[in-house]
Design a protein around this motif. Structure first.
Motif, mmCIF file in Angstrom:
data_model
loop_
_atom_site.group_PDB
_atom_site.id
_atom_site.type_symbol
_atom_site.label_atom_id
_atom_site.label_comp_id
_atom_site.label_asym_id
_atom_site.label_seq_id
_atom_site.Cartn_x
_atom_site.Cartn_y
_atom_site.Cartn_z
ATOM 1 N N ALA A 197 0.827 -1.209 0.000
ATOM 2 C CA ALA A 197 0.000 0.000 0.000
ATOM 3 C C ALA A 197 0.860 1.257 0.000
ATOM 4 O O ALA A 197 0.611 2.195 -0.768
ATOM 5 N N GLU A 198 1.870 1.285 0.845
ATOM 6 C CA GLU A 198 2.721 2.472 0.921
ATOM 7 C C GLU A 198 3.491 2.689 -0.377
ATOM 8 O O GLU A 198 3.616 3.813 -0.861
ATOM 9 N N LEU A 199 4.009 1.587 -0.951
ATOM 10 C CA LEU A 199 4.774 1.720 -2.187
ATOM 11 C C LEU A 199 3.920 2.281 -3.317
ATOM 12 O O LEU A 199 4.332 3.213 -4.017
ATOM 13 N N THR A 200 2.736 1.737 -3.510
ATOM 14 C CA THR A 200 1.900 2.224 -4.607
ATOM 15 C C THR A 200 1.494 3.674 -4.392
ATOM 16 O O THR A 200 1.421 4.454 -5.349
ATOM 17 N N ALA A 201 1.253 4.057 -3.153
ATOM 18 C CA ALA A 201 0.931 5.459 -2.868
ATOM 19 C C ALA A 201 2.101 6.369 -3.227
ATOM 20 O O ALA A 201 1.905 7.462 -3.789
ATOM 21 N N ARG A 202 3.307 5.949 -2.904
ATOM 22 C CA ARG A 202 4.496 6.739 -3.239
ATOM 23 C C ARG A 202 4.665 6.868 -4.748
ATOM 24 O O ARG A 202 4.991 7.949 -5.259
ATOM 25 N N ILE A 203 4.421 5.784 -5.480
ATOM 26 C CA ILE A 203 4.549 5.838 -6.938
ATOM 27 C C ILE A 203 3.508 6.778 -7.523
ATOM 28 O O ILE A 203 3.804 7.603 -8.392
ATOM 29 N N ARG A 204 2.287 6.666 -7.049
ATOM 30 C CA ARG A 204 1.193 7.471 -7.594
ATOM 31 C C ARG A 204 1.427 8.971 -7.409
ATOM 32 O O ARG A 204 0.921 9.773 -8.196
ATOM 33 N N ARG A 205 2.196 9.329 -6.390
ATOM 34 C CA ARG A 205 2.479 10.760 -6.194
ATOM 35 C C ARG A 205 3.358 11.315 -7.303
ATOM 36 O O ARG A 205 3.392 12.532 -7.511
ATOM 37 N N GLY A 206 4.061 10.441 -8.037
ATOM 38 C CA GLY A 206 4.999 10.914 -9.037
ATOM 39 C C GLY A 206 4.618 10.634 -10.473
ATOM 40 O O GLY A 206 5.320 11.067 -11.392
ATOM 41 N N THR A 207 3.504 9.910 -10.717
ATOM 42 C CA THR A 207 3.152 9.586 -12.099
ATOM 43 C C THR A 207 1.671 9.252 -12.203
ATOM 44 O O THR A 207 1.048 8.798 -11.240
ATOM 45 N N ASP A 208 1.132 9.471 -13.388
ATOM 46 C CA ASP A 208 -0.231 9.067 -13.696
ATOM 47 C C ASP A 208 -0.244 7.793 -14.535
ATOM 48 O O ASP A 208 -1.299 7.318 -14.940
ATOM 49 N N ARG A 209 0.949 7.243 -14.813
ATOM 50 C CA ARG A 209 0.992 5.986 -15.561
ATOM 51 C C ARG A 209 0.334 4.875 -14.741
ATOM 52 O O ARG A 209 0.362 4.893 -13.516
ATOM 53 N N PRO A 210 -0.221 3.870 -15.422
ATOM 54 C CA PRO A 210 -0.768 2.732 -14.685
ATOM 55 C C PRO A 210 0.289 2.098 -13.780
ATOM 56 O O PRO A 210 1.459 1.995 -14.155
ATOM 57 N N VAL A 211 -0.126 1.694 -12.604
ATOM 58 C CA VAL A 211 0.756 1.036 -11.638
ATOM 59 C C VAL A 211 0.238 -0.392 -11.439
ATOM 60 O O VAL A 211 -0.898 -0.591 -11.011
ATOM 61 N N LEU A 212 1.080 -1.369 -11.774
ATOM 62 C CA LEU A 212 0.726 -2.771 -11.608
ATOM 63 C C LEU A 212 1.543 -3.351 -10.459
ATOM 64 O O LEU A 212 2.757 -3.172 -10.399
ATOM 65 N N LEU A 213 0.871 -4.065 -9.582
ATOM 66 C CA LEU A 213 1.499 -4.611 -8.389
ATOM 67 C C LEU A 213 1.740 -6.106 -8.575
ATOM 68 O O LEU A 213 0.829 -6.847 -8.944
ATOM 69 N N GLY A 214 2.979 -6.537 -8.319
ATOM 70 C CA GLY A 214 3.318 -7.939 -8.484
ATOM 71 C C GLY A 214 4.154 -8.470 -7.340
ATOM 72 O O GLY A 214 4.432 -7.761 -6.378
ATOM 73 N N PHE A 215 4.564 -9.727 -7.449
ATOM 74 C CA PHE A 215 5.336 -10.483 -6.459
ATOM 75 C C PHE A 215 4.414 -10.935 -5.329
ATOM 76 O O PHE A 215 4.116 -10.183 -4.409
ATOM 77 N N GLY A 216 3.960 -12.168 -5.402
ATOM 78 C CA GLY A 216 3.226 -12.769 -4.300
ATOM 79 C C GLY A 216 1.718 -12.755 -4.406
ATOM 80 O O GLY A 216 1.041 -13.285 -3.531
ATOM 81 N N ILE A 217 1.167 -12.159 -5.444
ATOM 82 C CA ILE A 217 -0.294 -12.127 -5.574
ATOM 83 C C ILE A 217 -0.750 -13.463 -6.147
ATOM 84 O O ILE A 217 -0.389 -13.829 -7.267
ATOM 85 N N SER A 218 -1.536 -14.192 -5.372
ATOM 86 C CA SER A 218 -1.804 -15.594 -5.684
ATOM 87 C C SER A 218 -3.277 -15.975 -5.684
ATOM 88 O O SER A 218 -3.633 -17.009 -6.229
ATOM 89 N N THR A 219 -4.132 -15.179 -5.040
ATOM 90 C CA THR A 219 -5.530 -15.562 -4.846
ATOM 91 C C THR A 219 -6.456 -14.414 -5.221
ATOM 92 O O THR A 219 -6.038 -13.248 -5.283
ATOM 93 N N PRO A 220 -7.744 -14.719 -5.433
ATOM 94 C CA PRO A 220 -8.703 -13.643 -5.693
ATOM 95 C C PRO A 220 -8.750 -12.606 -4.575
ATOM 96 O O PRO A 220 -8.838 -11.404 -4.847
ATOM 97 N N ASP A 221 -8.694 -13.043 -3.320
ATOM 98 C CA ASP A 221 -8.731 -12.089 -2.220
ATOM 99 C C ASP A 221 -7.528 -11.150 -2.254
ATOM 100 O O ASP A 221 -7.658 -9.945 -1.990
ATOM 101 N N GLN A 222 -6.346 -11.679 -2.571
ATOM 102 C CA GLN A 222 -5.160 -10.826 -2.664
ATOM 103 C C GLN A 222 -5.264 -9.869 -3.840
ATOM 104 O O GLN A 222 -4.860 -8.708 -3.750
#
Length: 271
Positions: A197-222
């Motif tokens: 959550a903190e990382l994506t918030a930091r990225i969003r402050r510097g760009t409007d490009r799409p931000v995709l989150l990876g590493f460890g996402i394995s389930t629908p809930d995640q």
């Protein structure tokens, strides 16, 4: 060399257009050459609602990959997979309707030279490139060479990336910014990393490009939780574990459909 000012390419335009409708973005991963009919997985991914597809070129020393992706690379290499053969397979399939983004290590780029490598990607119908072991301060030359070939070089940011470097990554990345949810290698995990959550918030402050989150996402809930912070998710190890266990394209389409549904439900949730 300075990074040139570039208009958004195929990957960024496609992801932006889908994101701007409120859609959560889904980018599944497959290792090229993993099975004799591996391109059938690409069709299954598109049919399941993928917004882009990450295609890994297997490498003998995948330093950022966990056990599952390492095993997938070893399996593909043992079958005789190579960059040339994988791209030849790609060139023989019809348009999938979603961008293909190749990921690999810098040694494979250097083997042919950046210009020849990116030109080969483009001829095979690839629109994006991820090189996880290429640091941002060394990325200008490949970014420019890739752009000339019509390839968008997406850069990675991690929770440990300091603010000045994060700003550079946000500015120089093309197509999207790949947010690495935690420090470590790829692989399935029981919960989304708290650092996401903190990382994506930091990225969003510097760009409007799409931000995709990876590493460890394995389930629908995640995936659903990740969508609350990022524009979408990258799902690799969970896909490749199933492939290594013998899952066919229909099995993967069914699995990815559950992630697609979770992302769509999160988009429909009242804010």
């Amino acid at each position: 060399m300075t990074t040139p000012t570039l208009t958004p390419g195929v990957v960024e335009r496609h992801l932006r257009a889908r994101r701007d409708t409120g859609r959560g973005l889904l980018m599944p991963y497959v290792t090229g050459g993993i099975t004799p009919g591996w391109t059938d997985y690409l069709r299954a991914f598109a049919a399941a609602g993928a917004d882009a597809i990450e295609l890994g070129l297997p490498f003998s020393d995948p330093t950022l990959d966990g056990v599952t992706i390492q095993q997938a690379s070893e399996t593909a290499l043992a079958r005789g997979a190579s960059t040339r053969r994988i791209l030849a397979d790609l060139a023989g399939i019809p348009d999938l309707g979603v961008p293909l983004v190749v990921s690999t290590y810098y040694n494979l780029v250097l083997h042919d030279g950046g210009e020849a490598f990116c030109a080969a990607l483009r001829r095979a119908g690839v629109s994006g490139l991820i090189v996880p072991d290429l640091p941002v301060h060394e990325a200008d030359e490949l970014t420019e060479v890739a752009a000339t070939a019509g390839i968008e070089l997406a850069l990675l940011a991690s929770p440990a990336t300091p603010e000045p470097r994060l700003a550079e990554i946000s500015r120089r990345s093309r197509g999207f910014v790949y947010a690495v949810s935690l420090m470590g290698t790829t692989g399935e995990r029981t919960a989304l990393a708290a650092s996401a959550a903190e990382l994506t918030a930091r990225i969003r402050r510097g760009t409007d490009r799409p931000v995709l989150l990876g590493f460890g996402i394995s389930t629908p809930d995640q995936a659903r939780e990740a969508r609350r912070h990022a524009d979408g998710v990258v799902v690799g190890a969970a896909v490749m574990r199933r492939v290594l266990d013998g899952a066919g394209p229909d099995d993967l389409r069914a699995f990815l459909a559950t992630l697609r549904q979770a992302l769509d439900q999160e988009c429909d949730r009242p804010r």
